[in-house]
Write a protein that holds these residues in place. Structure first.
Motif, PDB file in Angstrom:
ATOM      1  N   GLY A  89      50.736  33.526  53.396  1.00 30.42           N
ATOM      2  CA  GLY A  89      51.160  34.122  52.130  1.00 30.42           C
ATOM      3  C   GLY A  89      52.638  34.428  52.107  1.00 30.42           C
TER       4      GLY A  89
ATOM      5  N   LEU B 278      54.634  31.286  51.843  1.00 23.73           N
ATOM      6  CA  LEU B 278      54.644  30.800  50.461  1.00 23.73           C
ATOM      7  C   LEU B 278      55.606  31.600  49.603  1.00 23.73           C
ATOM      8  CD1 LEU B 278      50.816  30.205  49.887  1.00 23.73           C
ATOM      9  CD2 LEU B 278      52.594  28.465  49.660  1.00 23.73           C
ATOM     10  N   LEU B 279      55.569  32.933  49.738  1.00 20.08           N
ATOM     11  CA  LEU B 279      56.424  33.804  48.925  1.00 20.08           C
ATOM     12  C   LEU B 279      57.906  33.589  49.226  1.00 20.08           C
ATOM     13  CD1 LEU B 279      54.413  37.180  48.996  1.00 20.08           C
ATOM     14  CD2 LEU B 279      54.728  35.658  47.044  1.00 20.08           C
TER      15      LEU B 279
ATOM     16  N   SER C  80      55.536  25.411  47.059  1.00 26.42           N
ATOM     17  CA  SER C  80      54.476  25.866  46.158  1.00 26.42           C
ATOM     18  C   SER C  80      55.051  26.000  44.762  1.00 26.42           C
ATOM     19  CB  SER C  80      53.912  27.211  46.626  1.00 26.42           C
ATOM     20  OG  SER C  80      54.871  28.239  46.440  1.00 26.42           O
TER      21      SER C  80
ATOM     22  N   VAL D 255      55.327  28.825  43.274  1.00 31.50           N
ATOM     23  CA  VAL D 255      55.825  30.198  43.145  1.00 31.50           C
ATOM     24  C   VAL D 255      57.356  30.166  43.066  1.00 31.50           C
ATOM     25  CG1 VAL D 255      55.862  32.506  44.158  1.00 31.50           C
ATOM     26  CG2 VAL D 255      53.869  31.028  44.501  1.00 31.50           C
TER      27      VAL D 255
ATOM     28  N   PRO E 224      58.277  35.533  42.622  1.00 28.12           N
ATOM     29  CA  PRO E 224      57.140  36.427  42.859  1.00 28.12           C
ATOM     30  C   PRO E 224      57.234  37.751  42.098  1.00 28.12           C
ATOM     31  CG  PRO E 224      57.942  35.500  44.924  1.00 28.12           C
ATOM     32  CD  PRO E 224      58.933  35.141  43.869  1.00 28.12           C
TER      33      PRO E 224
ATOM     34  N   ILE F 154      50.141  40.026  48.426  1.00 20.82           N
ATOM     35  CA  ILE F 154      50.424  38.589  48.550  1.00 20.82           C
ATOM     36  C   ILE F 154      49.768  37.808  47.418  1.00 20.82           C
ATOM     37  CG2 ILE F 154      49.888  36.529  49.948  1.00 20.82           C
ATOM     38  CD1 ILE F 154      50.381  38.336  52.425  1.00 20.82           C
TER      39      ILE F 154
ATOM     40  N   ILE G  85      51.803  35.556  44.595  1.00 17.47           N
ATOM     41  CA  ILE G  85      51.677  34.101  44.523  1.00 17.47           C
ATOM     42  C   ILE G  85      51.156  33.639  43.170  1.00 17.47           C
ATOM     43  CG2 ILE G  85      50.395  32.119  45.468  1.00 17.47           C
ATOM     44  CD1 ILE G  85      50.619  33.445  48.207  1.00 17.47           C
TER      45      ILE G  85
ATOM     46  N   ILE H 253      44.171  30.857  47.039  1.00 17.69           N
ATOM     47  CA  ILE H 253      45.494  30.838  47.675  1.00 17.69           C
ATOM     48  C   ILE H 253      45.562  29.757  48.750  1.00 17.69           C
ATOM     49  CG2 ILE H 253      47.160  32.148  49.049  1.00 17.69           C
ATOM     50  CD1 ILE H 253      46.918  33.060  46.131  1.00 17.69           C
TER      51      ILE H 253
ATOM     52  N   THR I 204      46.178  26.378  47.335  1.00 15.61           N
ATOM     53  CA  THR I 204      47.537  26.086  46.876  1.00 15.61           C
ATOM     54  C   THR I 204      48.428  25.583  48.012  1.00 15.61           C
ATOM     55  OG1 THR I 204      48.331  28.346  47.251  1.00 15.61           O
ATOM     56  CG2 THR I 204      47.383  27.866  45.091  1.00 15.61           C
ATOM     57  N   THR I 205      48.058  25.888  49.256  1.00 16.49           N
ATOM     58  CA  THR I 205      48.876  25.448  50.385  1.00 16.49           C
ATOM     59  C   THR I 205      48.718  23.956  50.650  1.00 16.49           C
ATOM     60  OG1 THR I 205      47.139  25.868  52.018  1.00 16.49           O
ATOM     61  CG2 THR I 205      48.611  27.698  51.488  1.00 16.49           C
TER      62      THR I 205
END
Length: 451
Positions: free
Chosen positions: A167, A170-171, A177, A179, A182, A252, A256, A272, A275-276
């Motif tokens: 998470g 990703l952020l 991603s 995102v 955030p 998180i 996201i 979540i 999405t990865t």
């Protein structure tokens, strides 16, 4: 072969009890229930989890203090000591019913998760296989239950840690991603408090149910080696466990994806992970979710059999249930629990889903009642301690009173919520039957004593 001994063996090691406490807190409540709380309160639900965690800490501290002041007494014994036969009868049997229902539903859920890989196999057969495995584990010495919970909890913790790491990657943009910003997900879509304070209050019902099960260490204390050293360490770590395993994942998820995009059907963790773009993400989360429900079912068999044993010792259940096998397990209690669970799985399978949803209101109801009783028992028993334990609730009695009042407010909100009308009626009717039975049985015992 059974013998006439009436003592449980202290087969739980410190690491077992530490992970039993963790397993009680980390379950379907966070993996699946987080989608419900986000839909109710949005990002502000993190404050609900924090306040709920504070109340949990007070309850566990009160429980730990009493366990040290009265060694070898578990939750049911302590309630009996504080309030006598009738309250102990009602609370004990309500707790037993609670875990029977939870175990039935968790076994059905385990079967449904297995169907992900075995779609052509009937649900009842897969649930029966899961039940057989869990019951079999509990028929051996208690250390095997502790060992199984240790590994179940380990898998869940590993999954949460992996989720938190992924998470943050990703952020922070280390993993590609969608995102972009955030912060906009936190303050947009109605703001951080999209449904105001009322939304946060409404989420308490789900949040407190998510924390339910942590009090299981109060049931396990009579089978724990070096309980006086183990319990304080576990209780002191309760707050940071809430922050790591509840607050961080929620933050998180909200960073996201917008909170109002979280599906109430799928686990937000699955969404979540998807999405990865990691291969097999769905299989990984399905395995983790199955582990979570099997862990809850494992705890259910343990909790129900030990509750029957404790009630028999206190005189609120037939004395024969206080006998243990040569392995030091309450075999009769496990067999009775097994019959009830198998019957429950069968009835749950053939009846409409709504009936089970109504019955599942009882666990949320029971957790509130048990926690209030634990705090009230500590309030009453503190003056009777022969020696003050080295671990105590700080700020007594104000801290304990605060917990009782707060839990009572949540409890009343639970009962008066229109969405819980049928479930609350079922729960109140169950308590009503137990009250009548406690009066009848209590009067019968008094009459027999006089004869």
């Amino acid at each position: 072969m059974e013998n006439n001994q009436q003592n449980l063996k202290k087969g739980l090691l410190p690491r077992h009890v530490q992970f039993i406490a963790l397993a009680g807190m980390i379950g379907t409540g966070i993996f699946k229930g987080s989608s419900d709380t986000l839909n109710i309160a949005g990002p502000s639900v993190v404050f609900t989890y924090l306040v709920g965690g504070l109340l949990l800490f007070i309850v566990m501290a009160a429980l730990g203090e009493m366990a040290l002041a009265f060694p070898n007494l578990n939750v049911q014994h302590l309630v009996n000591k504080a309030f006598g036969f009738r309250v102990s009868f009602i609370v004990g049997w309500l707790y037993w019913i609670n875990w029977i229902l939870v175990t039935v539903v968790e076994l059905l859920a385990a079967g449904s998760f297995l169907q992900f890989w075995l779609p052509d196999t009937p649900l009842w057969l897969l649930s029966l296989i899961c039940a057989s495995v869990i019951i079999g584990i509990n028929l051996f010495q208690v250390k095997y239950y502790g060992e199984m919970e240790f590994w179940f909890a380990g898998i869940k913790i590993l999954a949460l840690v992996a989720f938190i790491v992924l998470g943050f990657l990703l952020l922070l943009g280390f993993i590609p991603s969608e995102v972009d910003n955030p912060i906009s997900n936190y303050i947009g879509h109605g703001g951080f408090f999209p449904h105001g304070i009322s939304g946060m209050m409404s989420a308490f019902l789900v949040v407190m149910f998510s924390y339910g099960g942590a009090e299981l260490i109060g049931v396990a204390v009579t089978e724990t080696k070096d309980a006086d050293k183990v319990l304080p360490k576990i209780i002191k770590g309760a707050v940071w466990r809430v922050i790591i395993f509840y607050i961080l994942p929620i933050l998180i998820i909200c960073g996201i994806m917008p909170w109002n995009k979280v599906s109430s059907v799928d686990s937000p963790f699955v969404q979540i992970f998807s999405t990865t773009g990691l291969p097999g993400a769905a299989h990984i989360m399905n395995f983790v979710l199955m582990t979570a429900v099997l862990s809850a079912a494992n705890s259910g068999i343990y909790a129900t059999s030990r509750t029957l044993f404790s009630m028999a010792q206190s005189g609120v259940a037939p004395k024969g249930l206080a006998k243990t096998s040569k392995k030091g397990i309450p075999l009769i209690g496990i067999l009775i629990t097994t019959v009830c669970i198998l019957a429950g799985v069968y009835l749950a399978y053939i009846t409409p889903g709504k009936i089970i949803n109504y019955l599942m209101t009882i666990p949320g109801f029971t957790i509130m009642l048990i926690w209030i009783c634990i705090c009230a028992a500590q309030l009453k028993l503190r003056p009777t301690y022969k020696a003050q334990p080295h671990f105590q609730v700080k700020g007594f009695p104000y801290t304990t009173i605060f917990a009782i009042i707060s839990l009572s407010v949540i409890f009343i909100g639970f009962l008066t919520s229109p969405s819980n009308l049928i479930g609350s009626s079922v729960a109140l009717a169950t308590v009503g039957v137990l009250v009548v039975l406690s009066l009848l049985i209590g009067n019968m015992d008094q009459n027999i004593t006089k004869m």
